[in-house]
Design an enzyme around this catalytic site. Structure first.
Site, short mmCIF file in Angstrom:
data_model
loop_
_atom_site.label_atom_id
_atom_site.label_comp_id
_atom_site.label_asym_id
_atom_site.label_seq_id
_atom_site.Cartn_x
_atom_site.Cartn_y
_atom_site.Cartn_z
N SER A 84 69.54 85.21 45.85
CA SER A 84 69.13 83.94 46.44
C SER A 84 67.69 84.08 46.94
CB SER A 84 70.10 83.66 47.58
OG SER A 84 69.81 82.42 48.12
N LYS A 117 60.93 73.48 44.54
CA LYS A 117 62.29 74.02 44.60
C LYS A 117 63.21 72.89 44.14
CE LYS A 117 65.48 76.42 47.71
NZ LYS A 117 66.64 75.75 47.22
N CYS A 411 93.87 42.44 54.87
CA CYS A 411 95.06 41.58 54.71
C CYS A 411 96.29 42.15 55.41
CB CYS A 411 95.35 41.38 53.23
SG CYS A 411 95.93 42.87 52.43
#
Ligand code: IVH
Length: 665
Positions: A84, A117, A411
């Site tokens: 990452s 990015k 309703c």
């Protein structure tokens, strides 16, 4: 040259030519020929391939869409872990990163490579000797899923790289995304079908790549940007920029905004510049990635367990603000689905005053533990609908849990959970006001009957005043009635009546779509319109026959069958006809050889592709059906036939084997 050699070289050159034009169109965004000319090339290639299936090339553009992945996705261990990135949340973090690498490398200045990015889905792509080989999702970074079949449908992804002398094995990192325009189009379609919408383009990209049917991803028009060479084996480039330029020269899509920045000031200028043009990009980005350009320096710095030390993602401050969730209301959609909507203390986010946000469904509410009276972070990404990102838990005080009401907010009918979904619906579809008004709105919409001037509030007024009960009553209105309504001038009244009258001549597919049958979007409506000669035939068909139509699954078949079974709907259709609707049916060519005859195909074929057989039958006026019934004209059977064979024997249906197929076709 032998005939085969000649054919081979013809096919090779057609494939190359078409791939080249795909590149101009999808990657460079600059087509060199007209769509029609492209279509001619494509059909020529299809024709050659149809007659010579053994000569079909791996990189042929016709080979992008493979068959369904019945067994799910294979798990694959990444040869090189997909790490990452470390994040910088503000200027301080970024300065710190820059100072640290300068110190570690003992340099005065560092040249960085700056890239947007991309807010998409991370993917690893492998090319072997210049041929697309595989694509694997990031997964947990160690093990991902083999999504090759879906990635192959991305039109800007070359199946064969441009040029020669490619590295033996090229492992690349890329991001798959969807443009904002395509995202909006898709959600619009889903709304029309009464289905759940996606929250943002990233979710679509991620969801699409994990679909088992590559046809879905081919229809979603996903995009890809390559942003890294994972291992440099075979590439001699010494910097990240040179590598990206190299792979760009291979025809791989690389973002045009990437830029070399030679010091910290230009790095920040780049950041500000991209923020300035962010809204014009047409796709979502959520920051800037800075990478040390020189591979030698990258090597010197190395990695932590999670991320490279030579790169950082400087995230944009997202357009978000904290406000109070004052209440949650529940909205009823056309198909009765009930969606929670957050009512907020109005707050300014990036220049827009936001007082409501989408909560999607109750699962989302539970997952994020959102409660009334909470302080919440509201996000507005691009111009997508605002949504609640997270709760500011430390400020939680006297909050109340959000409960799905037991009755319809409109309703008061008891609501029910939709099987297999996290949603609820009001089952009172014919007497619940928002459902009625939205079904009329759908009927009048552009792709349906195309009646202009009928807005939501006018329809609601007409329904409330009992001037209309359902869409067939639109054709009982006249201008003298409309003009009695508040804020209705004589001009607009007569315009609306003109538009209603104009809609009376309508093609069969649009008419079917307008009826608002669950999950019958415009595509399914077209399939039905092609299949049936008129509405009466469709109204009296059995569920079994519906299911046997190609492209109609059991759920949709059920919906269609149930719709036409109801006396109420049959009466509405009769009313429509009596009130002047003239459905225009396609001029079906009854002279065609297989007109209205239904064929079933089973097994595998040596010298035909299943699609080819289907195409020829359809061309000759026939139909393809999925199951054998007494109405089947013939079963076309290859090797290893399925249970359809036995069924055909039982029903005494003609069986055509591969050997006699060429005669037939
Ligand atoms: S480089 C070794 N460049 O952001 C890590 N990543 O938050 C190499 N991403 O998982 C990643 N745009 O999938 C890189 N221009 C870009 C990117 C990018 C988006 C994704 C990437 C990564 C995530 C980290």
């Amino acid at each position: 040259m032998s005939v085969t050699k000649l054919l081979k070289s013809k096919i090779r050159s057609l494939v190359d030519k078409i791939n080249q034009h795909n590149y101009y169109y999808h990657t460079l965004d600059s087509p060199k020929i007209k769509d029609g000319e492209y279509d001619v090339l494509y059909s020529k290639l299809k024709e050659y391939e149809k007659n010579n299936p053994e000569l079909i090339l791996k990189d042929s553009p016709t080979q992008r869409i493979g068959s369904k992945l019945l067994g799910g996705f294979n798990k694959i261990k990444h040869e090189i872990p997909m790490l990452s990135l470390s994040n910088a949340a503000n200027d301080n973090d970024f300065n710190e990163f820059y100072i640290k690498i300068k110190k570690d490398l003992n340099l005065e200045n560092i040249t960085l490579f700056a890239e947007p990015k991309f807010d998409g889905l991370a993917i690893s792509v492998i090319y072997i000797n210049g041929i697309f080989h595989s694509a694997v999702t990031r997964g947990d970074g160690e093990i991902g899923e083999d999504v090759t079949a879906n990635v192959k449908t991305i039109k800007s992804l070359p199946l064969k790289l441009v040029g020669t002398n490619h590295p033996k094995k090229l492992r690349l990192r890329a991001e798959i995304y969807m443009t904002i325009a395509d995202f909006k189009r898709l959600n619009k379609k889903l709304v029309a079908k009464g289905e759940k919408i996606f929250a943002n383009p990233r979710n679509v990209a991620a969801g699409t790549i994990r679909q088992l049917d590559p046809l879905v991803s081919s229809e979603r028009n996903l995009q890809i940007f390559f942003h890294g060479v994972m291992s440099t084996d075979g590439l001699k480039e010494k910097t990240h920029m040179d590598s990206l330029n190299k792979i760009k020269s291979y025809g791989l899509p690389v973002c045009k905004l990437n830029k070399l920045v030679v010091n910290i000031e230009t790095a920040k200028d780049y950041y500000n510049y991209i923020i300035m043009i962010r809204d014009t990009l047409g796709y979502e980005i959520d920051g800037i990635v800075y990478k040390i350009n020189d591979y030698d320096y990258q090597k010197m710095l190395g990695f932590t367990a999670k991320a490279p030390k030579w790169a950082i993602a400087y995230k944009f401050l997202s357009a978000e603000a904290v406000t109070t969730l004052t209440n949650v209301t529940f909205q009823v959609g056309r198909t009765g689905v009930i969606t929670p909507v957050a009512e907020l203390t109005p707050v300014n986010i990036g220049g827009v005053l936001v007082s409501r946000a989408n909560l999607h469904n109750m699962d989302e509410v539970v997952k994020k533990d959102i409660r009334i009276n909470d302080k919440v972070f509201v996000k507005r990404a691009g111009d997508v609908i605002p949504e609640i990102d997270r709760v500011l838990f430390k400020d939680r005080n006297k909050s109340t849990k959000i409960r799905i009401p037991s009755k319809c907010p409109s309703c008061s009918t008891k609501i029910v959970k939709i099987t297999d979904q996290s949603s609820y619906k009001c089952p009172n579809e014919y007497n619940c006001l928002p459902q009625i008004t939205q079904s009329i709105q759908h009927f009048a919409s552009r792709k349906a009957m195309n009646i202009s001037g009928l807005g939501e509030s006018l329809i609601a007024t007409l329904v409330n005043k009992e001037m209309i009960k359902n869409y067939s009553d639109l054709y009982t209105l006249d201008a003298s009635l409309l003009i009695t309504l508040e804020r209705m001038g004589s001009k607009s009244s007569s315009n609306i009546i003109y538009s209603i009258n104009k809609s009376k001549n309508i093609s069969f597919d649009r008419f079917l779509y307008a009826l608002g049958i669950r999950e019958v979007g415009i595509t399914t409506a077209r399939v039905l319109a092609l299949e049936f000669s008129n509405i009466d035939m469709l109204m009296n068909i059995s569920k079994f026959q519906l299911e046997s139509i190609k492209d109609i699954g059991p759920v949709v078949a059920d919906n269609i069958y149930n719709f036409f079974k109801l006396m109420r709907n049959r009466n509405i259709i009769t009313n429509l006809m009596e009130r002047g609707i003239n459905v225009i049916y396609e001029n079906k060519d009854t002279t065609k050889e297989y007109y209205n005859q239904s064929f079933v195909i089973t097994g595998t074929f040596k010298s035909f592709k299943r699609k080819e057989i289907e195409d020829i039958i359809i061309e000759k006026g026939g139909k393809i059906s999925n199951s054998v019934s007494k109405n089947t004209h013939a079963l076309i059977m290859g090797e290893k036939p399925g249970s359809k064979y036995q069924k055909a024997l039982d029903l005494n249906i003609e069986i055509i084997k591969e050997g006699s197929l060429s005669k037939l076709l």
